[in-house]
Design a protein around this motif. Structure first.
Motif, PDB file in Angstrom:
ATOM      1  N   PHE A 154      97.938 -39.789  14.464  1.00  0.00           N
ATOM      2  CA  PHE A 154      98.341 -38.579  13.985  1.00  0.00           C
ATOM      3  C   PHE A 154      97.305 -37.494  14.527  1.00  0.00           C
ATOM      4  N   ASN A 156      96.458 -34.891  12.888  1.00  0.00           N
ATOM      5  CA  ASN A 156      95.490 -34.483  11.748  1.00  0.00           C
ATOM      6  C   ASN A 156      95.713 -35.425  10.516  1.00  0.00           C
ATOM      7  N   PHE A 157      94.893 -36.342  10.589  1.00  0.00           N
ATOM      8  CA  PHE A 157      94.587 -37.534   9.482  1.00  0.00           C
ATOM      9  C   PHE A 157      93.373 -37.857   9.401  1.00  0.00           C
ATOM     10  N   SER A 158      92.652 -37.357   8.330  1.00  0.00           N
ATOM     11  CA  SER A 158      91.279 -37.686   8.155  1.00  0.00           C
ATOM     12  C   SER A 158      90.914 -37.823   6.578  1.00  0.00           C
ATOM     13  N   ASP A 211      88.072 -39.753  10.984  1.00  0.00           N
ATOM     14  CA  ASP A 211      89.209 -39.478  11.633  1.00  0.00           C
ATOM     15  C   ASP A 211      90.161 -40.886  11.531  1.00  0.00           C
ATOM     16  N   SER A 213      93.074 -41.371  12.439  1.00  0.00           N
ATOM     17  CA  SER A 213      93.971 -41.651  13.519  1.00  0.00           C
ATOM     18  C   SER A 213      93.667 -43.104  14.459  1.00  0.00           C
ATOM     19  N   PRO A 219      99.997 -42.200   6.508  1.00  0.00           N
ATOM     20  CA  PRO A 219     100.045 -41.688   5.318  1.00  0.00           C
ATOM     21  C   PRO A 219     101.012 -42.426   4.211  1.00  0.00           C
ATOM     22  N   LEU A 261      96.458 -42.103   0.539  1.00  0.00           N
ATOM     23  CA  LEU A 261      96.282 -41.147   1.530  1.00  0.00           C
ATOM     24  C   LEU A 261      97.407 -40.139   1.962  1.00  0.00           C
ATOM     25  N   GLN A 262      97.321 -38.917   2.297  1.00  0.00           N
ATOM     26  CA  GLN A 262      98.583 -38.047   2.418  1.00  0.00           C
ATOM     27  C   GLN A 262      98.269 -37.612   4.015  1.00  0.00           C
ATOM     28  N   GLU A 263      99.215 -37.137   4.904  1.00  0.00           N
ATOM     29  CA  GLU A 263      98.995 -36.499   5.915  1.00  0.00           C
ATOM     30  C   GLU A 263      98.278 -35.210   6.038  1.00  0.00           C
ATOM     31  N   SER A 265      94.300 -33.508   6.044  1.00  0.00           N
ATOM     32  CA  SER A 265      93.010 -33.783   5.342  1.00  0.00           C
ATOM     33  C   SER A 265      92.833 -34.251   4.028  1.00  0.00           C
ATOM     34  N   ASN A 266      92.427 -35.562   3.886  1.00  0.00           N
ATOM     35  CA  ASN A 266      92.432 -36.187   2.392  1.00  0.00           C
ATOM     36  C   ASN A 266      90.657 -35.914   2.088  1.00  0.00           C
TER      37      ASN A 266
END
Length: 490
Positions: A154, A156-158, A211, A213, A219, A261-263, A265-266
């Motif tokens: 992804f 943006n997935f952190s 990160d 990804s 997500p 987790l959400q798509e 920045s968590n």
């Protein structure tokens, strides 16, 4: 920079299995600071071999290079010849499709021991035969246990957040490591694959960042964030052991132990009730509580076979030990308690839970009809623990914990979690028509003369939610700690 030494050594062994392809063996003696292979110190690869593997076990022999990077843990004689290199990992990479890169379908293995954990090797001059070194452990050869696959990615997935570092923490000497573990996917037999990613907390910083990804997480996944302070750090893959500080992310406002987790920045946000404290210590002990169960004030409807006993063989009971500082004690009439008032225990603070277990009536009982609840090795720093050294060095120390309540919950629908309306029992003493919970002192093996008696009180609301989450997290943490603490060096 590398320093030249006179050092003649070989590492030999076998790669197991019938998998075929181009095989690369690597001997690595550097730090592992994260789960990202790009963070490896390639100057710390002290030897490698490449060969083509057929469908039978393949022997290998790695020639150790005649130099090692500065800073290795070393013992040198008076003419400065290197005698051994400590803390070496042996890994195998199998290029199944022989395209020259490690990609989907290729396999990875390493010199591993119990519970799939890597074994550290001390390489000495001369021949280092792995099969002979490990013959007493029953481990033979390197097994290619992990298969690489195409992982979702992804843009943006952190996951990021602060860590409340403990007093005395020095990042340059005793590092803190943060790990992300996927809930409901923990496998104690394949521990490394259960940890989706980990990082060493950056020097001088108290925030972690992942990160996500390419980790296999997506997500919607539910993860636990686990941390420990490696106080006896040796510059290798970190393993928590006795006296290290550990902790996990939790939210005391809504009693959550894991992050959905959400798509994007968590963020682990303290203003939303989240905290990551390294507030538990690891103890090597054998403390446990042995006791019997009594049906007490359970309704007659639970006597399904008509024998007068309301706890029947096969009934399922959830056991819970919690320190007194983590529960609310109250009477139903707070200001003027009398003989008509009910005494009970309120919702426990998650930090003060000392043990949890699910048992079946008679099936899990010993020959005396008693049940045993082991105390967890990870204990909150706010709980006073008295430690007595053992008489023999091979024995575990003795611990004493005062002020412990023991509870039982009748899991009437056998779903493994306490649903609202299920009945609670306590280790107690009778007081007129009610049952008053009684505190105990827990030692190496505490055997209670009186039983845990069931009351007519039931689980409600947040208590139900808390126990559900505790059952998930404590079972996983106990498995995690039991596997990690067994790791040794060869």
């Amino acid at each position: 920079l590398a320093s030249d030494f006179s050092f003649d050594a070989h590492i030999s062994g076998t790669v197991n299995g019938s998998d075929t392809g181009d095989l690369t063996l690597i001997a690595y003696a550097g730090e592992i600071i994260s789960s990202d292979i790009n963070d490896l110190d390639f100057d710390s690869i002290i030897g490698f071999e490449t060969l083509t593997k057929g469908n039978s076990p393949a022997p290998f022999s790695i020639e150790v290079m005649p130099y090692v990077p500065d800073g290795f843990d070393r013992k040198v004689n008076e003419i400065h010849d290197l005698e051994k290199i400590d803390n070496v990992y042996i890994a195998a990479l199998l290029d199944v499709n022989q395209n020259g890169t490690i990609d989907s379908g290729d396999k990875v293995g390493y010199l591993g021991g119990e519970n799939d954990l890597p074994i550290l090797l001390n390489v000495r001059t001369g021949e280092n035969n792995l099969d002979k070194l490990l013959e007493d452990t029953g481990e033979q050869g390197i097994s290619l246990t992990a298969t690489t696959s195409d992982l979702p990615s992804f843009d943006n997935f952190s996951l990021t957040g602060p860590v409340n570092v403990p007093f005395g923490y020095h990042s340059d000497v005793q590092p803190i490591y943060i790990a992300v573990i996927k809930m409901n996917a923990f496998d104690e037999d394949h521990l490394i694959s259960s940890i989706k990613c980990f990082n060493r907390l950056p020097t001088g910083d108290n925030h972690f960042y992942f990160d996500l990804s390419g980790t296999g997480l997506v997500p919607g996944d539910e993860v636990m964030v686990y941390a420990f302070w490696d106080r006896d750090y040796k510059g290798r893959l970190p393993f928590p052991n006795e006296e290290d500080a550990v902790g996990y992310c939790q939210n005391k406002l809504n009693y959550h132990f894991s992050v959905n987790l959400q798509e994007g920045s968590n963020i682990i946000d303290p203003e939303q009730g989240w905290e990551l404290n390294l507030n538990k210590k690891i103890y090597n002990h054998n403390a446990a509580i042995e006791f019997s169960l009594d049906d007490g004030q359970l309704p007659e409807i639970f006597d399904s076979d008509g024998d007068g006993n309301k706890l029947d063989p096969g009934d399922q009971v959830i056991l819970l030990a919690v320190h007194q500082d983590g529960v609310f004690e109250y009477w139903s009439d707070l200001f003027e308690p009398d003989l008509n008032s009910e005494f009970t225990l309120g919702m426990p603070d998650m930090d003060y839970v000392l043990g949890m277990k699910t048992v079946r009536i008679e099936t899990d009982a010993d020959s005396d009809g008693n049940y045993t609840l082991n105390i967890l090795p990870m204990i909150f720093e706010g709980i006073p623990v008295q430690v007595t050294p053992p008489f023999r060095i091979e024995d575990a120390p003795s611990v004493t914990i005062e002020g412990v309540y023991l509870l039982a919950i009748l899991d009437h629908n056998f779903n493994g979690i306490p649903d609202m309306g299920e009945f609670i029992g306590y280790y107690s003493e009778p007081y007129h028509h009610t049952i008053i919970p009684k505190m105990i002192v827990v030692t190496d093996h505490t055997r209670l003369d009186d039983p845990v008696r069931f009351t007519n009180h039931t689980t409600v609301g947040l208590f139900h939610r808390l126990i559900v989450r505790l059952l998930q997290i404590l079972e996983m943490l106990l498995d995690l700690q039991q596997t990690l603490i067994l790791t040794d060096e060869y």
